[in-house]
Design an enzyme around this catalytic site. Structure first.
Site, PDB file in Angstrom:
ATOM      1  N   TYR A 142      17.202  29.747   9.390  1.00 47.10           N
ATOM      2  CA  TYR A 142      16.044  30.475   9.888  1.00 47.10           C
ATOM      3  C   TYR A 142      16.015  30.480  11.416  1.00 47.10           C
ATOM      4  CZ  TYR A 142      13.962  30.763   5.233  1.00 47.10           C
ATOM      5  OH  TYR A 142      13.711  31.054   3.908  1.00 47.10           O
ATOM      6  N   LYS A 160       0.831  -1.199   0.000  1.00 47.10           N
ATOM      7  CA  LYS A 160       0.000   0.000   0.000  1.00 47.10           C
ATOM      8  C   LYS A 160       0.869   1.254   0.000  1.00 47.10           C
ATOM      9  CE  LYS A 160      -0.359  -0.213   5.038  1.00 47.10           C
ATOM     10  NZ  LYS A 160      -1.255  -0.277   6.213  1.00 47.10           N
TER      11      LYS A 160
END
Length: 402
Positions: free
Chosen positions: A281, A61
């Site tokens: 950042y 899956k």
């Protein structure tokens, strides 16, 4: 060999393919290598563990856990796997195209009004509610054909599945059961990855309380973790998932399953940063010494989790560069990651070199732990900007279709 012969043409084609791959590699910031041979080898190892009396299926899956559904099922089928579990019918249709003779179960059950799609692709829904059982029975009756399906019995996961009492009611309705062919009765372990959890035995006892209700129908309970719980859990069919792809099942892996994925990022530049300088950042991490940083061309836009970054408060994940573990430095941004290469020889930490973010030298589970997630999420979130190639994790790989 005469010019234009078959062997010569093949040599030229291989040369052209290699040149094309090199050109694509030069234009990509990161490279994702997927070893379907390792996936197939892991399946064979698990099949040997459970023995010939037990069917070893494969759970593919979510695009084969991010590894590419089509190439993965082809490799597994070549290794001898003939039973596959998917989550959704469109995944099942892909498996059917690749392996026409496969047995394919759809774990998310029968989607409302979609029975004809399952029938067309010869998919077996894993029926998980009375409504699904009734809809499949009505559909099969209207078509006058007894199509296969599985029955999912909930033994404590409390997601999908009929209750034990509902399973007894279904078994007591032979007229309805005669409309379709029940080919599997299954349940799902909630705590299989914790072998000593007593709830595993409790679930197994609940499931075995149904023995005799569906005579002759194979039973299944074991996912990857269930395979390691012992023969009591193997029953008639096991359906490993994460184990096939080299993810962690237990803290100790007695089978030494092979890693199947390697993610590498190219160094864009190497920067010399003085002590006391913030990086990235928010200046989340500040250098405490003169530092060399390698800036990598990948980030959370490529599926590498932002939480794996480092700060002055908590360390992040590590990467691997030519025999050296190198720590991430500062926050991960969308397209860039910084790693500390101060202690790596300068000839190794150079512009254009590849750094392994996870793979055979940098354990994916450790990276996932640093990101406060699990390797399942890293695999299924693999980005699409990386050059995706199929082949051994060391050596020549070929561009894949995905």
């Amino acid at each position: 060999m005469a010019p234009g012969s078959k062997d010569t043409r093949h040599t030229l084609a291989a040369s052209d393919l290699q040149a094309a791959q090199e050109a694509q590699d030069a234009a990509c910031g990161s490279r994702l290598t997927i070893d379907t041979g390792a996936i197939a080898a892991n399946w064979q190892t698990l099949r040997e563990r459970v023995g010939s009396a037990v069917v070893c299926a494969a759970t593919v899956k979510s695009d084969a856990y991010g590894c590419g559904l089509a190439p993965t099922v082809r490799a597994l089928a070549s290794a001898g796997c003939s039973t596959f579990f998917v989550a959704l019918p469109q995944e099942g249709a892909t498996v059917r195209r690749e392996v026409p003779g496969a047995t394919i179960y759809v774990l998310n059950g029968l989607l409302p009004g979609a029975a004809a799609h399952y029938a067309e692709a010869m998919l077996r829904p894993v029926l998980g509610s009375l409504a699904e059982v009734e809809e499949w029975a009505v559909f099969c009756s209207s078509r006058k054909v007894a199509l296969e399906a599985a029955l999912h019995v909930d033994t404590g996961m409390n997601r999908l599945g009929v209750t034990v009492e509902e399973a007894r009611r279904i078994a007591a309705d032979p007229a309805m059961l005669a409309t379709f062919r029940l080919s599997l009765v299954m349940s799902h372990l909630a705590c299989g990855a914790t072998p000593k959890d007593p709830f595993n035995r409790e679930q197994l006892a609940r499931f075995k309380s149904l023995d005799g209700l569906f005579p002759g129908v194979p039973r299944s309970m074991a996912n990857s973790a269930g395979v390691f719980l012992g023969a009591d859990y193997h029953l008639d069919l096991v359906r490993p998932g994460i184990a096939l792809y080299g993810g962690e099942i237990l803290e100790s892996d007695p089978l030494r399953l092979r890693p199947a994925v390697k993610l590498e990022a190219r160094i864009l530049q190497v920067r010399h940063v003085p002590a006391g300088a913030g990086v990235g950042y928010g200046r989340a991490q500040v250098t405490n010494r003169p530092t060399r940083l390698a800036i990598l061309s990948t980030g959370y836009g490529d599926g590498y989790h932002r939480r794996a970054g480092s700060s002055d408060i908590r360390p992040g994940a590590k990467a691997w560069l030519s025999g050296h573990a190198v720590p991430l430095f500062g926050r991960i941004s969308m397209d860039l990651i910084a790693v500390d290469v101060t202690d790596v020889p300068q000839d190794l930490a150079r512009r254009g070199a590849y750094v392994q973010l996870y793979g055979p030298d940098m354990d994916m589970t450790q990276v996932a732990s640093a990101a406060e997630t699990i390797d399942y999420e890293l695999l299924t979130g693999l980005g699409r900007r990386s050059l995706r190639v199929y082949g051994p994790l060391s050596g020549t790989a070929v561009q894949g279709d995905w």
